[in-house]
Design an enzyme around this catalytic site. Structure first.
Site, short mmCIF file in Angstrom:
data_model
loop_
_atom_site.label_atom_id
_atom_site.label_comp_id
_atom_site.label_asym_id
_atom_site.label_seq_id
_atom_site.Cartn_x
_atom_site.Cartn_y
_atom_site.Cartn_z
N SER A 47 35.15 39.50 39.08
CA SER A 47 34.33 40.02 40.17
C SER A 47 33.79 38.84 40.97
O SER A 47 33.70 37.72 40.44
CB SER A 47 33.16 40.83 39.61
OG SER A 47 32.20 41.12 40.62
N TYR A 99 26.28 42.64 33.79
CA TYR A 99 27.61 42.73 34.40
C TYR A 99 28.05 41.36 34.89
O TYR A 99 29.18 40.92 34.62
CB TYR A 99 27.57 43.72 35.56
CG TYR A 99 28.86 43.84 36.33
CD1 TYR A 99 29.91 44.64 35.86
CD2 TYR A 99 29.04 43.18 37.54
CE1 TYR A 99 31.10 44.75 36.58
CE2 TYR A 99 30.22 43.28 38.26
CZ TYR A 99 31.25 44.07 37.77
OH TYR A 99 32.42 44.18 38.48
N LYS A 148 31.29 39.02 33.51
CA LYS A 148 32.38 38.57 34.38
C LYS A 148 32.48 37.05 34.42
O LYS A 148 33.59 36.49 34.50
CB LYS A 148 32.19 39.14 35.79
CG LYS A 148 32.31 40.66 35.86
CD LYS A 148 33.67 41.15 35.40
CE LYS A 148 33.84 42.64 35.58
NZ LYS A 148 35.18 43.13 35.22
N ILE A 191 34.78 46.45 47.00
CA ILE A 191 35.94 47.32 47.07
C ILE A 191 35.46 48.77 46.98
O ILE A 191 34.63 49.09 46.13
CB ILE A 191 36.94 47.04 45.92
CG1 ILE A 191 37.23 45.53 45.83
CG2 ILE A 191 38.21 47.84 46.12
CD1 ILE A 191 37.88 44.92 47.05
N THR A 240 35.42 52.02 45.69
CA THR A 240 35.88 52.76 44.52
C THR A 240 34.74 53.62 44.00
O THR A 240 33.61 53.57 44.51
CB THR A 240 36.32 51.81 43.39
OG1 THR A 240 35.16 51.08 42.92
CG2 THR A 240 37.38 50.82 43.86
#
Length: 276
Positions: free
Chosen positions: A166, A179, A183, A212, A214
């Site tokens: 990411s 998170y 990453k 992105i 999503t």
């Protein structure tokens, strides 16, 4: 502000090339929808049979399998929670038994923090869950596939391991601390594997997506879209699409960057560029 119609503009999949080209098997984690589905179909168009691995088995899986098969390539589904590391070897063996040699691993599976908020409020349970799936699970599945690759006398020239991390592997977002940490750890793991596997002819790459569109970013789409539209977050002034990531992965998987390993590829419309 960007609306959904404006945001949908993206480059298409990589040109399929000759349908007869066989490139072995690509094992794609988290491949049932979104970026994972785009990866599966784009790699199939470039000659890979596809082993789709995901924690959920539903109609989304069927859609992805059908999309792969529509390209003329084979697809199988293997259900797996990648945090269950004791099942990795079995999955790898099943894939090779059913489809053939794994020549490409795409580590796409991952989760986001359940609630964005103050890092001072992060629970040990949340931290462990992020690390178990995003970092530990991906690390040990990579290890299992790498061991199989190293031990296999391959007839394929191109073999690769591609890990999606990411932009947050480097860019700090305090509201999703665990998170980002997971990453960043994956980024170092990717370089470690690159060094270990280089002499075996296995290229290792890291993809860092930016924003992105999503399901994972749906909760912040409205929040970030005004800044995307003005270029203050993304100089290219649009949200990325799953096909943008899939195109980059396919380029690496087919060996179009032959003298590259351990490198980081930012696919975020320029958001990684430091600015005053």
């Amino acid at each position: 502000m960007l609306d959904k119609a404006e945001n949908s503009t993206a480059i298409g999949p990589v040109d399929a090339g000759p349908k007869s080209v066989g490139r072995g098997v690509a094992l794609v984690t988290g491949g049932r929808r979104g970026i994972g589905r785009a990866i599966c179909t784009t790699l199939a168009m470039r000659g890979f049979d596809i082993a789709l691995v995901d924690i959920v088995e539903d109609q989304e899986v069927e859609k992805t399998v059908s999309a792969v098969e529509a390209t003329g390539k084979s697809a199988i589904f293997q259900q797996l929670d990648i945090s269950e590391t004791d099942k990795h070897d079995e999955i790898v063996e099943n894939v090779q038994f059913q489809l053939g040699e794994i020549t490409c691993l795409v580590n796409n599976a991952g989760i986001q923090v359940p609630v964005r908020g103050d890092i001072l409020d992060v629970s040990e349970e949340t931290f462990d869950q992020l690390m178990d799936i995003n970092l530990k699970g991906t690390f040990f599945l990579t290890q299992a596939v790498a061991r199989k690759m190293v031990s296999t006398k391959s007839g394929y020239k191109e073999r690769s391991i591609i890990t999606i991390t990411s932009a947050n592997a480097a860019l700090v977002s305090p509201e999703k601390g665990p998170y980002c940490i997971s990453k960043a750890g994956l980024s170092m793991a990717s370089q470690q594997f690159a060094i270990r596997l280089a002499a075996d002819g296995i290229r290792v790459h890291e993809i860092r997506p930016g924003l992105i569109e999503t399901d994972m970013t749906a909760d912040v789409f409205e929040k970030y879209s005004p800044d995307v539209a003005t270029g203050s977050i993304c100089p290219m002034r649009r949200w990325g699409q799953p096909e943008d990531i899939a195109t980059g992965i396919a380029t690496l998987a087919i060996g179009a960057m032959p003298f590259s390993t351990g490198d980081i590829y930012n696919i975020g419309g320029g958001m990684q560029i430091p600015r005053l």
